[in-house]
Design a protein around this motif. Sequence first.
Motif, PDB file in Angstrom:
ATOM      1  N   LEU B 169       0.845  -1.205   0.000  1.00 12.42           N
ATOM      2  CA  LEU B 169       0.000   0.000   0.000  1.00 12.42           C
ATOM      3  C   LEU B 169       0.878   1.253   0.000  1.00 12.42           C
ATOM      4  N   MET B 170       1.918   1.250   0.834  1.00 13.80           N
ATOM      5  CA  MET B 170       2.825   2.402   0.910  1.00 13.80           C
ATOM      6  C   MET B 170       3.567   2.584  -0.419  1.00 13.80           C
ATOM      7  N   GLU B 171       3.928   1.475  -1.021  1.00 12.62           N
ATOM      8  CA  GLU B 171       4.532   1.557  -2.362  1.00 12.62           C
ATOM      9  C   GLU B 171       3.593   2.269  -3.325  1.00 12.62           C
ATOM     10  N   SER B 172       2.328   1.885  -3.289  1.00 13.78           N
ATOM     11  CA  SER B 172       1.375   2.459  -4.246  1.00 13.78           C
ATOM     12  C   SER B 172       1.148   3.939  -3.968  1.00 13.78           C
ATOM     13  N   LEU B 173       1.450   4.385  -2.734  1.00 13.31           N
ATOM     14  CA  LEU B 173       1.339   5.823  -2.407  1.00 13.31           C
ATOM     15  C   LEU B 173       2.692   6.513  -2.567  1.00 13.31           C
ATOM     16  N   ASN B 174       3.660   5.794  -3.144  1.00  9.06           N
ATOM     17  CA  ASN B 174       5.032   6.312  -3.281  1.00  9.06           C
ATOM     18  C   ASN B 174       5.602   6.796  -1.944  1.00  9.06           C
ATOM     19  N   ALA B 175       5.307   6.059  -0.891  1.00 11.23           N
ATOM     20  CA  ALA B 175       5.745   6.508   0.437  1.00 11.23           C
ATOM     21  C   ALA B 175       6.471   5.393   1.183  1.00 11.23           C
ATOM     22  N   SER B 176       7.105   4.503   0.431  1.00 13.87           N
ATOM     23  CA  SER B 176       7.776   3.354   1.055  1.00 13.87           C
ATOM     24  C   SER B 176       8.770   3.763   2.136  1.00 13.87           C
ATOM     25  N   ASN B 177       9.421   4.900   1.948  1.00  8.76           N
ATOM     26  CA  ASN B 177      10.425   5.332   2.927  1.00  8.76           C
ATOM     27  C   ASN B 177       9.830   5.695   4.278  1.00  8.76           C
ATOM     28  N   HIS B 178       8.532   5.882   4.291  1.00  9.33           N
ATOM     29  CA  HIS B 178       7.896   6.327   5.539  1.00  9.33           C
ATOM     30  C   HIS B 178       7.090   5.217   6.195  1.00  9.33           C
ATOM     31  N   THR B 179       7.262   3.991   5.698  1.00  6.57           N
ATOM     32  CA  THR B 179       6.450   2.871   6.202  1.00  6.57           C
ATOM     33  C   THR B 179       6.510   2.754   7.720  1.00  6.57           C
ATOM     34  N   ILE B 180       7.719   2.852   8.263  1.00  3.12           N
ATOM     35  CA  ILE B 180       7.846   2.608   9.699  1.00  3.12           C
ATOM     36  C   ILE B 180       7.143   3.679  10.536  1.00  3.12           C
ATOM     37  N   GLU B 181       7.337   4.954  10.160  1.00  6.32           N
ATOM     38  CA  GLU B 181       6.637   5.999  10.930  1.00  6.32           C
ATOM     39  C   GLU B 181       5.119   5.819  10.832  1.00  6.32           C
ATOM     40  N   VAL B 182       4.641   5.547   9.597  1.00  5.59           N
ATOM     41  CA  VAL B 182       3.193   5.425   9.420  1.00  5.59           C
ATOM     42  C   VAL B 182       2.664   4.234  10.232  1.00  5.59           C
ATOM     43  N   LEU B 183       3.404   3.115  10.170  1.00  6.27           N
ATOM     44  CA  LEU B 183       2.982   1.937  10.929  1.00  6.27           C
ATOM     45  C   LEU B 183       2.906   2.233  12.410  1.00  6.27           C
ATOM     46  N   ARG B 184       3.916   2.949  12.898  1.00  2.50           N
ATOM     47  CA  ARG B 184       3.969   3.278  14.317  1.00  2.50           C
ATOM     48  C   ARG B 184       2.698   4.035  14.738  1.00  2.50           C
ATOM     49  N   ILE B 185       2.256   4.895  13.868  1.00  2.00           N
ATOM     50  CA  ILE B 185       1.047   5.677  14.181  1.00  2.00           C
ATOM     51  C   ILE B 185      -0.213   4.816  14.041  1.00  2.00           C
ATOM     52  N   ILE B 186      -0.291   4.094  12.899  1.00  2.00           N
ATOM     53  CA  ILE B 186      -1.462   3.229  12.657  1.00  2.00           C
ATOM     54  C   ILE B 186      -1.640   2.211  13.785  1.00  2.00           C
ATOM     55  N   ASP B 187      -0.539   1.725  14.293  1.00  2.00           N
ATOM     56  CA  ASP B 187      -0.539   0.698  15.333  1.00  2.00           C
ATOM     57  C   ASP B 187      -1.323   1.140  16.566  1.00  2.00           C
ATOM     58  N   LYS B 188      -1.478   2.476  16.722  1.00  2.00           N
ATOM     59  CA  LYS B 188      -2.145   2.984  17.929  1.00  2.00           C
ATOM     60  C   LYS B 188      -3.656   3.139  17.756  1.00  2.00           C
ATOM     61  N   ILE B 189      -4.174   2.695  16.594  1.00  2.00           N
ATOM     62  CA  ILE B 189      -5.572   3.030  16.294  1.00  2.00           C
ATOM     63  C   ILE B 189      -6.544   2.488  17.347  1.00  2.00           C
ATOM     64  N   GLU B 190      -6.265   1.303  17.888  1.00  2.00           N
ATOM     65  CA  GLU B 190      -7.157   0.737  18.906  1.00  2.00           C
ATOM     66  C   GLU B 190      -7.098   1.560  20.191  1.00  2.00           C
ATOM     67  N   LYS B 191      -5.943   2.106  20.473  1.00  2.00           N
ATOM     68  CA  LYS B 191      -5.764   2.845  21.726  1.00  2.00           C
ATOM     69  C   LYS B 191      -6.292   4.271  21.647  1.00  2.00           C
ATOM     70  N   ILE B 192      -5.927   5.016  20.582  1.00  2.00           N
ATOM     71  CA  ILE B 192      -6.202   6.462  20.581  1.00  2.00           C
ATOM     72  C   ILE B 192      -7.334   6.851  19.629  1.00  2.00           C
ATOM     73  N   GLY B 193      -7.800   5.923  18.795  1.00  2.00           N
ATOM     74  CA  GLY B 193      -8.931   6.204  17.912  1.00  2.00           C
ATOM     75  C   GLY B 193      -8.494   6.764  16.566  1.00  2.00           C
ATOM     76  N   LYS B 194      -9.443   6.702  15.629  1.00  2.00           N
ATOM     77  CA  LYS B 194      -9.170   7.047  14.227  1.00  2.00           C
ATOM     78  C   LYS B 194      -8.794   8.522  14.040  1.00  2.00           C
ATOM     79  N   GLU B 195      -9.492   9.399  14.750  1.00  2.00           N
ATOM     80  CA  GLU B 195      -9.255  10.839  14.544  1.00  2.00           C
ATOM     81  C   GLU B 195      -7.836  11.241  14.956  1.00  2.00           C
ATOM     82  N   SER B 196      -7.416  10.732  16.089  1.00  2.00           N
ATOM     83  CA  SER B 196      -6.062  11.073  16.557  1.00  2.00           C
ATOM     84  C   SER B 196      -5.008  10.512  15.622  1.00  2.00           C
ATOM     85  N   VAL B 197      -5.279   9.314  15.091  1.00  2.00           N
ATOM     86  CA  VAL B 197      -4.335   8.726  14.141  1.00  2.00           C
ATOM     87  C   VAL B 197      -4.225   9.624  12.912  1.00  2.00           C
TER      88      VAL B 197
END
Lengths: 434, 434
Positions: B169-197
């Motif tokens: 998915l990150m490849e298709s958004l041309n954002a492969s270099n940012h995979t780890i930061e994005v994952l780190r944020i997405i990973d919190k979705i259960e804890k902090i909710g969609k809006e904060s993510v």
Amino acid sequence: MVTPRTLSGFKDRLPKEAYAKSKMLQSIVQSFEKFGFAPIETPHLEYAEILKKQGSDEIQKEMYHFLDHGEREVALRFDLTVPLARFIAQYKNEVGIPFKRYCIGNVFRGERAQKGRYREFTQCDFDFIGTDSIGADVEILQVIYQSLFDLGLRDFTIHINNRKIFNGLMESLNASNHTIEVLRIIDKIEKIGKESVKQELQNKTPLNLDSIAMLLDFIAKIQKGSALELLKELEAFRELNHTLKSGIDELSTLCKILDPLIPAKFYKINLSIARGLGYYTGIVYETTLNALPSLGSVCSGGRYDNLTQNFSKDSLSGVGASIGLDRLLSGLEELNLIQSDKNVADTLLIPLHSLEYGYKVAQSLRDKGLKIEVFPEITKPKKSFNYANNKGYKFVVITGEEEEQQNTCTLKNMESGEQFNHLQLEAVINAIKS
Amino acid sequence: MVTPRTLSGFKDRLPKEAYAKSKMLQSIVQSFEKFGFAPIETPHLEYAEILKKQGSDEIQKEMYHFLDHGEREVALRFDLTVPLARFIAQYKNEVGIPFKRYCIGNVFRGERAQKGRYREFTQCDFDFIGTDSIGADVEILQVIYQSLFDLGLRDFTIHINNRKIFNGLMESLNASNHTIEVLRIIDKIEKIGKESVKQELQNKTPLNLDSIAMLLDFIAKIQKGSALELLKELEAFRELNHTLKSGIDELSTLCKILDPLIPAKFYKINLSIARGLGYYTGIVYETTLNALPSLGSVCSGGRYDNLTQNFSKDSLSGVGASIGLDRLLSGLEELNLIQSDKNVADTLLIPLHSLEYGYKVAQSLRDKGLKIEVFPEITKPKKSFNYANNKGYKFVVITGEEEEQQNTCTLKNMESGEQFNHLQLEAVINAIKS
């Protein structure tokens, strides 16, 4: 790139050996639990001051201690007894007295590395705290016997002594102040022989020649014969003083209670056993495998007073012993009493056509109580059959395309090469179980 | 006098809790062994350089390391995976590849102390090394299911994801270099909710609003429904690029093989599971107890590449998972799924007249398969009966003078006070067993 290696004195265990050790541990736990001993857990790391001033000077030198992130001085436990003393002082009201527990765990000593001595090793401790009753001594001895018996051992000797006998003897020689030095020397009699012990007693203690002769005579006299015969020999010394009397009477009561509990050939009174020098105060014991005397004691223990004296005003006494698991494992391996070449799984399933069918069959076999390893790849048979041979599987289950169509599998004898084609599951189960 | 206490973040376990934990461990070992996983052992202490540069920066900061007696820099292991990598690099020829092992042991992290987080805790790791086959992924998931099921759990969910889907998915958004930061944020979705993510993605990554919307839409779309339904939803993304295709195909094959092995309600595809950020490279999973979502994952794992890259040129990949035993124990206690008030022994024997007869009867009962604790003293009944009550024994066996003369014993119900006098051993055994 970092060279993969362990620290000197530390050991990895490969699967077959670790599996054998794990089976031994399971057996030991079951033996402990037959007597109602319950486990406790304490941390590997403690405040250094908890462990300091405990054990011998040597143990103190060998202790791993350092400053942690919060600049606390911390240390790795060097045995399971000092943490037990701390535990008892802390929770005696919650756990109730008398208290019995077992604890199995690794301890750490920075000893000089030498063959068969490790800096991390596993101890299996069992202790009975807070009772002066001889019943506790009886039970700890029963647990030693039961644990070794349950491990399949049939040829071992528990050597029993009472520290009071030696103390009483020293009293009668007016040499009580030198008990520890004398014991330290006497303790070497099996290793260095009677003459060298005599020499050392002359050179290093103030005992005169008469006293030394009496001591050695005493020890010689009571080194042979059954427990009951030795107790008779001891009668002659019983009236020398109160300590001797009480030591002999305790041994006498102990042997009377033990008589119907442990077959006589598994224990004997051996007054040269000194155990731990300053530490124990009453009945003590060591256990040797008769076929491997050089291995040393595989389970030692005894009665101690004042276990908790460093941590609490109302000090408690107790009885305890410890199985040296790593030493025992090496002994059992040497005696071929342990199957250290056994695979965990009963058999290997090799799927030749589809993983889907292979995993399904494996699970059906597991549901019938078998332990099944699956070779995880659909690959050239050479690779998977080599894997089976290297692991020493005698039989493998094969699922190919035909088997899948017929909902069967094939059993192959890896030694003879014989194949039994297209078996129903039930037939495979029966074949593997037999 | 030293105050008896443990270091902050370190824990003692009292008998009943330690017994419950030990029973859990036995069950987990049995589950592992059903699949032919064998144990290995590695030391608690390693050369610090073996453990350094591994794990996250946080873990590195939390590592306990110090100079030993020989001025070597050594460290306590912070997980069982880095020692496994070292082990594989060292012994791969001896153990054979593919290699599967389990390892149960304590690990140490100097974390900030907080509720439910300890600085020493027990991990139960199982890994399948040296095969790229999806069979290894299947088996690790089977072991998770089997282990929890065998522990009596019937209401848990294994959340499965494939890191390749997100990477694609990150490849298709041309954002492969940012995979780890994005994952780190997405990973919190259960804890902090969609809006904060959403906010965090805007503030901390270069993704534009369209890309963020597409990401969140993707995640929302595939969070509900059975594994098969979600795989259908994913079909739409399959052709975006090769990574996505391969990620979706792997999940598809996995689910096909899992279908007859694990009941559907126990696992689902959940693309918000990220696991370990930089570490895993393929299929990943977390396991939650449905009744205790706040407990977090009790068993997590996945596929990783290059396990041994720091120690060996020919790097090996693998799949593995780890049961967080202490967390799981606290979960089972909270759900009343564990009997943490159980005595080890089936009953207590109280000798009122002679130790000799009491111990003899106790051993006869043990020989019939019962676990018997003996009160070790001939004392006032009040003391021994109090002990029985405090430990919560419902029945006790009593041996007094009359019983001894008649070779019988008496059974007492501690709750009702009812006594059954002068029973033969057989009758006692039947009563206790029922």
